[in-house]
Write a protein that holds these residues in place. Structure first.
Motif, mmCIF file in Angstrom:
data_model
loop_
_atom_site.group_PDB
_atom_site.id
_atom_site.type_symbol
_atom_site.label_atom_id
_atom_site.label_comp_id
_atom_site.label_asym_id
_atom_site.label_seq_id
_atom_site.Cartn_x
_atom_site.Cartn_y
_atom_site.Cartn_z
ATOM 1 N N UNK A 119 -12.513 -31.257 -1.013
ATOM 2 C CA UNK A 119 -12.454 -32.709 -0.826
ATOM 3 C C UNK A 119 -12.203 -33.149 0.607
ATOM 4 N N UNK A 120 -11.940 -32.178 1.508
ATOM 5 C CA UNK A 120 -11.552 -32.536 2.866
ATOM 6 C C UNK A 120 -12.568 -33.392 3.599
ATOM 7 N N UNK A 121 -13.863 -33.150 3.341
ATOM 8 C CA UNK A 121 -14.901 -33.880 4.059
ATOM 9 C C UNK A 121 -15.063 -35.325 3.634
ATOM 10 N N UNK A 122 -14.315 -35.751 2.624
ATOM 11 C CA UNK A 122 -14.440 -37.124 2.136
ATOM 12 C C UNK A 122 -13.499 -38.083 2.861
ATOM 13 N N UNK A 123 -12.641 -37.544 3.707
ATOM 14 C CA UNK A 123 -11.728 -38.406 4.457
ATOM 15 C C UNK A 123 -12.527 -39.336 5.360
ATOM 16 N N UNK A 124 -12.095 -40.581 5.474
ATOM 17 C CA UNK A 124 -12.837 -41.552 6.273
ATOM 18 C C UNK A 124 -11.887 -42.538 6.944
ATOM 19 N N UNK A 125 -12.316 -43.021 8.093
ATOM 20 C CA UNK A 125 -11.594 -44.088 8.780
ATOM 21 C C UNK A 125 -12.300 -45.428 8.620
ATOM 22 N N UNK A 126 -13.376 -45.440 7.811
ATOM 23 C CA UNK A 126 -14.162 -46.673 7.662
ATOM 24 C C UNK A 126 -14.359 -46.995 6.173
ATOM 25 N N UNK A 127 -13.277 -47.174 5.426
ATOM 26 C CA UNK A 127 -13.414 -47.417 3.988
ATOM 27 C C UNK A 127 -14.179 -48.691 3.652
ATOM 28 N N UNK A 128 -13.995 -49.742 4.433
ATOM 29 C CA UNK A 128 -14.683 -51.003 4.143
ATOM 30 C C UNK A 128 -16.182 -50.876 4.358
ATOM 31 N N UNK A 129 -16.590 -50.119 5.374
ATOM 32 C CA UNK A 129 -18.015 -49.895 5.607
ATOM 33 C C UNK A 129 -18.622 -49.078 4.466
ATOM 34 N N UNK A 130 -17.880 -48.093 3.985
ATOM 35 C CA UNK A 130 -18.343 -47.317 2.834
ATOM 36 C C UNK A 130 -18.471 -48.215 1.602
ATOM 37 N N UNK A 131 -17.504 -49.110 1.437
ATOM 38 C CA UNK A 131 -17.539 -50.018 0.291
ATOM 39 C C UNK A 131 -18.773 -50.901 0.339
ATOM 40 N N UNK A 132 -19.095 -51.440 1.514
ATOM 41 C CA UNK A 132 -20.269 -52.306 1.652
ATOM 42 C C UNK A 132 -21.550 -51.526 1.415
ATOM 43 N N UNK A 133 -21.657 -50.333 2.048
ATOM 44 C CA UNK A 133 -22.875 -49.539 1.869
ATOM 45 C C UNK A 133 -23.049 -49.141 0.398
ATOM 46 N N UNK A 134 -21.939 -48.732 -0.237
ATOM 47 C CA UNK A 134 -22.011 -48.293 -1.629
ATOM 48 C C UNK A 134 -22.373 -49.444 -2.561
ATOM 49 N N UNK A 135 -21.821 -50.629 -2.287
ATOM 50 C CA UNK A 135 -22.138 -51.793 -3.111
ATOM 51 C C UNK A 135 -23.612 -52.156 -2.985
ATOM 52 N N UNK A 136 -24.144 -52.109 -1.772
ATOM 53 C CA UNK A 136 -25.565 -52.402 -1.569
ATOM 54 C C UNK A 136 -26.433 -51.366 -2.271
ATOM 55 N N UNK A 137 -26.059 -50.093 -2.143
ATOM 56 C CA UNK A 137 -26.830 -49.037 -2.790
ATOM 57 C C UNK A 137 -26.784 -49.138 -4.304
ATOM 58 N N UNK A 138 -25.601 -49.449 -4.848
ATOM 59 C CA UNK A 138 -25.479 -49.591 -6.299
ATOM 60 C C UNK A 138 -26.306 -50.763 -6.800
ATOM 61 N N UNK A 139 -26.263 -51.885 -6.082
ATOM 62 C CA UNK A 139 -27.067 -53.042 -6.468
ATOM 63 C C UNK A 139 -28.550 -52.718 -6.403
ATOM 64 N N UNK A 140 -28.953 -51.934 -5.398
ATOM 65 C CA UNK A 140 -30.352 -51.524 -5.289
ATOM 66 C C UNK A 140 -30.757 -50.661 -6.469
#
Length: 307
Positions: free
Chosen positions: A71-92
């Motif tokens: 799981x180490x590679x899942x650490x991120x300093x940009x959670x909000x950017x991930x949230x936006x990208x994931x929301x757009x991808x899920x909606x797509x």
């Protein structure tokens, strides 16, 4: 650990592997879409999205674990950017599956090729990038392709409402995918591809299960296997595509990306008994040409930035 130059050299030394993986990913994505199409008449879209995402986690987590990124590679300093990208991808994904449910598979897939054209438009409007003749040509060709596909429906005295809704979802899918790709481009500067893919799948799974109060179907055994297959094949398709870009430059892979339209065409003809319509045959070269022009322009821009 290999430095960046040695990794790039490794990619250039094995282009054939990348091409094979890109072709395989196109076939796997097509298989996923076939499973989605097979259950779309009886299973709600949200339920399909959940199963596709939940079972895609299995190969994805195994892949990341084998690469030492889970799981180490899942650490991120940009959670909000991930949230936006994931929301757009899920909606797509929701829009894509809704389009597949209402249109022949080839037509729904073709509309997905509009995403590079929408990305080019978004680059000018949102990112203030320069409007070039290449971008204008891509937009014009893509627009003509959409008009060729949709116009016969509008020209009828009684337009087929289901198909028109399918076209609308297909266009929405292309637009949402374009915005998602812009976010991926931004995230890729600091985040690993595995983390980007993982958070997208998790967000899609959450979005799918959130539709449970609106009613899910009790699938038969065959439908359940189709839903599981959609997830497994979709997960492996994403892995193959990710690996393809590790071994081969994107510009070399582009022709094989557009070759993937052959699989939905064959599925419509052989599996679903859907004939190819004249509007589709007219729209096909226009949309693909527009996507290719837009992709080539993006490739030229990226090359000039490197230089």
């Amino acid at each position: 650990m290999k430095d960046e130059s040695s990794v790039n050299q490794e990619q250039l030394d094995r282009p054939a592997i990348g091409i094979i993986l890109r072709i395989l990913s196109g076939a796997l994505f097509a298989a996923m879409a076939i499973f989605v199409k097979a259950v779309s008449a009886d299973v709600p879209v949200g339920q399909i999205v959940f199963f596709r995402s939940a079972f895609a986690l299995i190969p994805l987590v195994v892949f990341l674990w084998m690469r030492g990124e889970f799981p180490g590679g899942l650490a991120t300093r940009r959670p909000l950017d991930h949230l936006l990208r994931s929301a757009l991808g899920a909606a797509a994904m929701f829009a894509s599956f809704a389009s597949i449910a209402r249109l022949p598979l080839a037509e729904a897939t073709l509309l997905g090729y509009l995403s590079p054209i929408f990305t080019a438009i978004a680059g000018v409007v949102i990112l203030s990038e320069r409007a070039t003749a290449w971008r204008a040509a891509g937009v014009i060709l893509g627009t003509l392709g959409v008009v060729a596909l949709v116009w016969p429906e509008l020209g009828q005295s009684t337009a087929h409402e289901t198909r028109l809704i399918g076209f609308g979802f297909g266009l929405l899918m292309g637009l949402l995918t374009a915005f998602a790709l812009i976010m991926v481009r931004s995230l890729s500067r600091t985040e690993s591809p595995g983390a980007i893919a993982f958070y997208f799948v998790v967000a899609s799974m959450i979005g799918g299960i959130a539709t449970l109060p609106f009613g899910w179907a009790a699938p038969s055994l065959s439908q359940f296997l189709y839903l599981v297959g959609a997830g497994i094949f979709g997960g492996f398709a994403h892995i193959c595509m990710t690996l393809a870009f590790r071994y081969t430059e994107a510009s070399r892979l582009a022709p094989f990306e557009y070759l993937a339209i052959l699989w939905p065409i064959l599925a419509d003809l052989i599996l679903f008994g859907e004939p190819l319509t004249h509007p589709f045959l007219l729209a096909l070269p226009l949309v693909l040409a527009g996507a290719v022009v837009a992709a080539l322009e993006a490739s030229r821009r990226a090359s000039s930035l490197k230089d």
